[in-house]
Design a protein around this motif. Structure first.
Motif, PDB file in Angstrom:
ATOM      1  N   SER A  79       0.809  -1.224   0.000  1.00 46.29           N
ATOM      2  CA  SER A  79       0.000   0.000   0.000  1.00 46.29           C
ATOM      3  C   SER A  79       0.843   1.276   0.000  1.00 46.29           C
ATOM      4  N   TYR A  80       2.155   1.126   0.025  1.00 49.07           N
ATOM      5  CA  TYR A  80       3.052   2.286   0.077  1.00 49.07           C
ATOM      6  C   TYR A  80       4.120   2.059  -0.988  1.00 49.07           C
ATOM      7  N   ASN A 105       6.247   3.397  -4.710  1.00 51.69           N
ATOM      8  CA  ASN A 105       6.594   4.336  -5.769  1.00 51.69           C
ATOM      9  C   ASN A 105       6.538   3.572  -7.073  1.00 51.69           C
ATOM     10  N   TYR A 131       5.458   5.176 -10.559  1.00 50.33           N
ATOM     11  CA  TYR A 131       4.900   6.377 -11.175  1.00 50.33           C
ATOM     12  C   TYR A 131       3.996   6.060 -12.365  1.00 50.33           C
ATOM     13  N   THR A 142       1.947   9.514  -8.909  1.00 48.22           N
ATOM     14  CA  THR A 142       3.119   9.843  -8.103  1.00 48.22           C
ATOM     15  C   THR A 142       2.856   9.748  -6.605  1.00 48.22           C
ATOM     16  N   LYS A 144       1.996   7.845  -3.064  1.00 48.57           N
ATOM     17  CA  LYS A 144       2.371   6.528  -2.540  1.00 48.57           C
ATOM     18  C   LYS A 144       1.198   5.542  -2.555  1.00 48.57           C
ATOM     19  N   GLU A 145      -0.008   6.054  -2.444  1.00 49.57           N
ATOM     20  CA  GLU A 145      -1.173   5.160  -2.409  1.00 49.57           C
ATOM     21  C   GLU A 145      -1.757   4.915  -3.803  1.00 49.57           C
ATOM     22  N   CYS A 181      14.744   2.951  -0.027  1.00 44.75           N
ATOM     23  CA  CYS A 181      14.307   3.909  -1.038  1.00 44.75           C
ATOM     24  C   CYS A 181      15.197   5.142  -0.980  1.00 44.75           C
ATOM     25  N   VAL A 182      15.367   5.785  -2.116  1.00 40.30           N
ATOM     26  CA  VAL A 182      16.181   7.005  -2.200  1.00 40.30           C
ATOM     27  C   VAL A 182      15.553   8.130  -1.363  1.00 40.30           C
ATOM     28  N   GLU A 183      14.268   7.956  -1.017  1.00 46.57           N
ATOM     29  CA  GLU A 183      13.575   8.956  -0.190  1.00 46.57           C
ATOM     30  C   GLU A 183      13.821   8.744   1.301  1.00 46.57           C
ATOM     31  N   TRP A 232      13.395   5.997   3.299  1.00 48.11           N
ATOM     32  CA  TRP A 232      12.641   5.033   4.103  1.00 48.11           C
ATOM     33  C   TRP A 232      13.044   3.633   3.652  1.00 48.11           C
ATOM     34  N   SER A 281       3.722  13.480 -18.104  1.00 43.06           N
ATOM     35  CA  SER A 281       5.099  13.358 -18.588  1.00 43.06           C
ATOM     36  C   SER A 281       6.098  13.540 -17.443  1.00 43.06           C
ATOM     37  N   VAL A 282       5.711  13.081 -16.256  1.00 41.51           N
ATOM     38  CA  VAL A 282       6.579  13.257 -15.087  1.00 41.51           C
ATOM     39  C   VAL A 282       7.919  12.543 -15.268  1.00 41.51           C
ATOM     40  N   TRP A 334      15.450   7.973 -14.587  1.00 38.23           N
ATOM     41  CA  TRP A 334      15.746   8.906 -13.496  1.00 38.23           C
ATOM     42  C   TRP A 334      16.988   9.742 -13.780  1.00 38.23           C
ATOM     43  N   ALA A 349      15.622  12.478 -15.735  1.00 42.09           N
ATOM     44  CA  ALA A 349      14.766  13.360 -14.936  1.00 42.09           C
ATOM     45  C   ALA A 349      15.590  14.274 -14.035  1.00 42.09           C
TER      46      ALA A 349
END
Lengths: 206, 310
Positions: B71-72, B74, B76, B80, B82-83, B131-133, B135, B179-180, B248, B251
């Motif tokens: 449920s969490y 990434n 995309y 974008t 998490k859910e 994750c790069v974020e 967590w 187009s993220v 990435w 990006a």
């Protein structure tokens, strides 16, 4: 026109309604926390929600002035203090989320964040700037400072709001949709002020 | 009035527990077989695997609950947030599905997903995911080493890199209407990384077929790299002479490098990578070099400047 100036009684009712509405995000957050509906990373969720409402209330606080210029409505200005205090209230919750839930008083790491992380470097002062505004929000403080100095001090809301939007812009990984919306709305609110200021100056000079 | 008495049941009439459960099992397997015979394959694809070996590569940490893992996310391709993937990945059709393994290979081939499922013994690998974020989770993946698949196409001497290409189909993947990122999602590895025994061609998690939001029907997992390297819903694997440019990297060239090895000493330009929040824990923990897999993978990067090749 009845919409331009309202009686104290009507104003009281509007204030009460606005106060209740402004608390809805907090109640929703508490309710979600109680029901364990904040997802797999609740600290991140709380941080995002409180940050979102800080920015939203900052923008709402900046709305009555241009609204009065454009429509002649004066009564929303009388809600401004309360709205600004709500921005500060959600800002405090956002900062406390960072301090307690996210960092758990890890001062070393917090200082490093403020110095090294651009989004925190702009976000932290944006929050700190709201403190003197909240402190001087009472009638008594307005009287003590005098209208001129009080108004000068309260222009701090502009860098605070800009800092808040930049803070949001710099922290998202890639999807800038929401920061762009906040930036555009803030841009409009500030642009209307600039236009009126320029017009006043031209009128004065001519 | 006499109080009602529950009639006694003779001990001889009670079905023994083993028989009772055997009957249930029989009914279940008959029911299951009937269903399997009647329903199209897509509907029973989510059945548990029968034989899964335990792997010596497994971490011994507490597993992140399945609910958090599913449920969490990434991903995309489904939005974008998490859910978003859990809410929107239902539209992904995982059958029929093929993976084309092509490029610098003597025997390039298009593999059917069901062929891949039977290609090599499935293992459960409990890996840390960072994750790069900042967590992290601990996930019991199911799969086999990517090397098993790559060997079958006989890479040529020119094969220095591997590129993974994920599905591009905005009809199934609504996030691709934005187009993220530059679609299709592309990731890549150096050949020695791709052949490393830790690099897992992943088909399941928690003993079941991969849920859509986790990259069904097939993805890769490299536990010593940030999560975004582990491409999901792969449709092509290309063996290449030159280093591919990943989605990435396009990006954010300053923020996301080709290697993306977990490294607490090399910060993301905008945030620190020294610590991480393990999902479900309150206090942050220190991030480990190569996410704790230094013993296995550090030799791959001997002599490399990891600040430069981030």
């Amino acid at each position: 026109m009845p919409t331009k100036n309202l009686s104290n009684k009507t104003m009281g009712r509007i204030k009460l309604a606005a106060f209740m509405l402004a608390l809805i995000p907090l109640f929703k957050l508490c309710f979600s926390a109680y029901l364990d509906k904040l997802g797999a990373n609740p600290i991140e969720k709380i941080s995002h929600i409180t940050g979102y409402w800080t920015l939203t209330f900052l923008l709402i606080t900046l709305t009555p002035t241009p609204l009065r210029r454009l429509s002649g409505w004066a009564w929303p200005v009388r809600l401004r203090r309360m709205l600004g205090l709500f921005a500060f209230f959600y800002g405090c919750l956002h900062f406390l989320t960072y301090l307690v839930l996210d960092q758990f008083f890890d001062w070393d790491s917090i200082v490093k964040d403020i110095v090294k992380r651009p989004y925190i470097t702009v976000g932290f002062p944006a929050f700190v700037m709201m403190i003197p505004l909240a402190v001087t929000s009472t009638d008594n403080m307005i009287r003590r400072l005098g209208g001129k100095y009080w108004r000068m001090l309260h222009t701090l809301i502009y860098p605070s709001a800009i800092g808040g939007v930049v803070h949001y812009w710099w922290l998202v990984k890639k999807d800038l949709t929401n920061p762009i919306i906040f930036a555009a709305l803030l841009g409009v609110l500030l642009a209307i002020r600039v236009v009126y200021r320029l017009r006043t100056i031209t009128l004065f000079l001519s | 009035m006499k109080p009602y008495k529950v009639p006694a049941i003779l001990a001889s009439e009670i079905t023994p527990k083993q028989l009772f459960y055997a009957r249930r099992k029989f009914m279940r397997s008959v029911g299951g077989a009937t269903l399997a015979a009647l329903l199209p394959q897509a509907l029973w694809a989510a059945s548990p695997f029968s034989d899964i070996k335990k792997s010596t590569f497994s971490a011994t940490e507490e597993l992140t609950p399945l609910k958090a893992i599913t449920s969490y996310n990434n991903f995309y391709e489904f939005g974008t947030g998490k859910e978003d993937p859990a809410a929107r990945a239902g539209s992904l059709k995982t059958r029929p599905w093929t993976i084309s393994v092509e490029g610098e290979a003597n025997k390039p081939k298009v593999f059917d997903i069901d062929e891949i499922l039977k290609m090599a013994p499935l293992e459960e690998r409990i890996y840390r995911l960072r994750c790069v974020e900042a967590w992290s989770m601990v996930v019991p993946w199911v799969g086999f080493p990517l090397a098993e698949l790559l060997k079958r196409v006989e890479p040529t001497g020119n094969a220095k890199y591997v590129e993974f290409v994920s599905l591009y189909d905005p009809g199934q993947m609504p996030g691709q209407k934005s187009s993220v990122l530059d679609w299709p999602y592309r990731e890549g590895l150096r050949m020695d990384e791709a052949m490393h025994p830790l690099t897992l061609l992943t088909l399941g998690l928690y003993g079941e077929v991969l849920p859509n939001q986790n990259g069904a029907p097939v993805r890769v997992v490299m536990p010593w790299k940030y999560g975004f390297k582990s491409a999901k819903s792969i449709v092509a694997i290309r063996l290449m002479e030159k280093q591919p440019t990943t989605s990435w990297m396009k990006a954010g060239p300053n923020e996301y490098g080709f290697y993306a090895n977990v490294n607490p000493e090399v910060d993301h330009p905008r945030w620190s990578q020294a610590k991480e929040r393990r999902i479900g824990e309150f206090l942050k923990r220190k991030t480990l070099m190569f996410n704790g897999y230094a013993e296995e993978v550090a030799s791959l990067y001997a002599g490399m400047d990891l600040q430069r090749y981030f």
